[in-house]
Write an enzyme that holds these catalytic residues in place. Structure first.
Site, PDB file in Angstrom:
ATOM      1  N   LYS A 223       0.814  -1.213   0.000  1.00 40.99           N
ATOM      2  CA  LYS A 223       0.000   0.000   0.000  1.00 40.99           C
ATOM      3  C   LYS A 223       0.848   1.263   0.000  1.00 40.99           C
ATOM      4  O   LYS A 223       2.028   1.238   0.346  1.00 40.99           O
ATOM      5  CB  LYS A 223      -0.984  -0.024   1.171  1.00 40.99           C
ATOM      6  CG  LYS A 223      -2.139  -0.992   0.854  1.00 40.99           C
ATOM      7  CD  LYS A 223      -3.321  -0.877   1.756  1.00 40.99           C
ATOM      8  CE  LYS A 223      -4.401  -1.840   1.252  1.00 40.99           C
ATOM      9  NZ  LYS A 223      -5.467  -2.047   2.218  1.00 40.99           N
ATOM     10  N   ARG A 257      -3.572  -9.815   4.973  1.00 37.72           N
ATOM     11  CA  ARG A 257      -3.877  -9.869   3.545  1.00 37.72           C
ATOM     12  C   ARG A 257      -2.631  -9.439   2.784  1.00 37.72           C
ATOM     13  O   ARG A 257      -2.149  -8.318   2.978  1.00 37.72           O
ATOM     14  CB  ARG A 257      -5.064  -8.950   3.252  1.00 37.72           C
ATOM     15  CG  ARG A 257      -5.634  -9.061   1.865  1.00 37.72           C
ATOM     16  CD  ARG A 257      -6.900  -8.215   1.750  1.00 37.72           C
ATOM     17  NE  ARG A 257      -7.439  -8.228   0.400  1.00 37.72           N
ATOM     18  CZ  ARG A 257      -6.973  -7.496  -0.598  1.00 37.72           C
ATOM     19  NH1 ARG A 257      -5.981  -6.672  -0.396  1.00 37.72           N
ATOM     20  NH2 ARG A 257      -7.520  -7.592  -1.790  1.00 37.72           N
TER      21      ARG A 257
HETATM   22  C1  7PJ Z   1      -8.158  -4.483   1.518  1.00 36.00           C
HETATM   23  C2  7PJ Z   1      -9.195  -5.284   1.038  1.00 36.00           C
HETATM   24  C3  7PJ Z   1      -7.927  -4.449   2.928  1.00 36.00           C
HETATM   25  C4  7PJ Z   1      -9.749  -6.000   3.171  1.00 36.00           C
HETATM   26  C5  7PJ Z   1      -8.259  -4.256  -0.594  1.00 36.00           C
HETATM   27  C6  7PJ Z   1      -5.306  -3.606  -2.055  1.00 36.00           C
HETATM   28  C7  7PJ Z   1      -6.507  -2.748  -2.162  1.00 36.00           C
HETATM   29  N1  7PJ Z   1      -9.983  -6.049   1.847  1.00 36.00           N
HETATM   30  N2  7PJ Z   1      -9.241  -5.128  -0.296  1.00 36.00           N
HETATM   31  N3  7PJ Z   1      -8.751  -5.227   3.700  1.00 36.00           N
HETATM   32  N4  7PJ Z   1      -7.571  -3.872   0.476  1.00 36.00           N
HETATM   33  N5  7PJ Z   1     -10.502  -6.724   3.991  1.00 36.00           N
HETATM   34  O1  7PJ Z   1      -5.302  -4.762  -2.469  1.00 36.00           O
HETATM   35  O2  7PJ Z   1      -4.275  -3.084  -1.580  1.00 36.00           O
HETATM   36  O3  7PJ Z   1      -7.056  -3.756   3.455  1.00 36.00           O
HETATM   37  S1  7PJ Z   1      -7.984  -3.730  -2.226  1.00 36.00           S
END
Ligand code: 7PJ
Length: 289
Positions: A223, A257
């Site tokens: 990020k 994640r």
């Molecule tokens: C997140 C997400 C996060 C959850 C994305 C990326 C942007 N779902 N989906 N938490 N970020 N739960 O892949 O950096 O931080 S999309």
């Protein structure tokens, strides 16, 4: 309390910290957009992530990066469903669907998704009911604003308190709709309507979010927080992302994640050794619970 999540018949063991592998099937996602389009390529990537230790694989068809506009239900289904179907039979880990649309939740569950990951925390009309009807666990994520404008001028008086308050309100809404709290995961939503100081405060204060007996998911991988603090473009954010995941784990996150699964699993396992029962110094380590 939170150890085993039943993800539509596949088990996600959150008695220890685990890694959620990111599988974007979008042409415009910010960090690996366009790379994983077809079901074949997606399957290959999913198998690789499973072998690298991912405990769950998150399939997303709609980009939520800052400035993105959203796509139709039909387009999202077209991207996500074939991929879920292709991956489902070849893998044994639970699959998650990264969506805010009730229609996609329902169809994805039919196609084998075992967890709903909603960056809108079930705020779309019909989402609470759709998620409840699937019977699947749900990750509720905080976002201030919408992806189109969320980074314009994010503001908080007390970012940790406000994010916590929002998530507890969404837990109550989910419970009222008939989704038991045992099925919920909380996520502060790093980068979703937050400045770098906001993100830093949430990372440092994550333990407070983790104090409610619900598992916490943290997504920091690649990020812009990592990019800006370190002055690193996308291909150079691996070490910073792994460090951020380690810090989140130390502060109580149970699901990390990540795009780079192998490296993140290593970090998480190291944190686990130092902080969880069985380690000779676990009692003196702050990270244990
Ligand atoms: C997140 C997400 C996060 C959850 C994305 C990326 C942007 N779902 N989906 N938490 N970020 N739960 O892949 O950096 O931080 S999309």
């Amino acid at each position: 309390m939170m150890p085993l999540l039943d993800c539509g018949g596949r088990v996600l063991d959150l008695s220890r910290p685990q890694v959620m592998g990111v599988l974007n099937v979008t042409p415009d996602s910010f960090s690996d957009g366009g790379v994983f389009m077809g079901a074949d390529t997606a399957l290959e990537r999913a198998l690789a992530m499973e072998s690298e230790g991912a405990a769950v694989i998150d399939v997303g068809g709609e980009s939520t990066r800052p400035g993105s506009q959203g796509i139709s239900v039909e387009e999202e289904l077209r991207r996500v469903i074939p991929v879920l179907e292709a991956i489902r039979s070849e893998t044994s880990v639970p699959l998650s669907v990264d969506t805010s649309k009730p229609e996609v939740m329902v169809e994805a569950a039919r196609a084998g998704a075992g967890l709903i990951n909603d960056v809108m925390a079930l705020r779309r009309p019909g989402a609470l009911e759709a998620a409840r009807d699937t019977g699947l666990p749900v990750c509720l994520m905080h976002m201030q604003g919408t992806p189109a404008s969320m980074q314009d001028n994010p503001r908080y008086r007390d970012v940790v308190g406000e994010v916590e308050g929002f998530l507890l309100e969404r837990v109550a809404a989910a419970e009222s709709a008939g989704i038991p709290r045992e099925r919920l995961v909380l996520d502060p939503g790093f980068g979703f309507g937050k400045t770098d100081p906001h993100n830093a405060a949430l990372l440092a204060g994550l333990r407070r979010l983790a104090s409610h007996g619900l598992p916490v998911l943290a997504g920091l991988s690649r990020k812009s927080l990592v990019g800006r603090v370190l002055g690193r473009e996308l291909p150079e954010r691996l070490a910073g992302s792994v460090a951020a995941a380690a810090l989140a784990t130390w502060n109580g996150a149970r699901l990390l994640r990540a795009h780079d699964v192998r490296e993140t699993v290593d970090a998480v396992r190291l944190m686990e050794y130092v902080t969880m029962e069985g380690c000779p110094v676990a009692e003196t380590a702050q990270g244990g619970r």
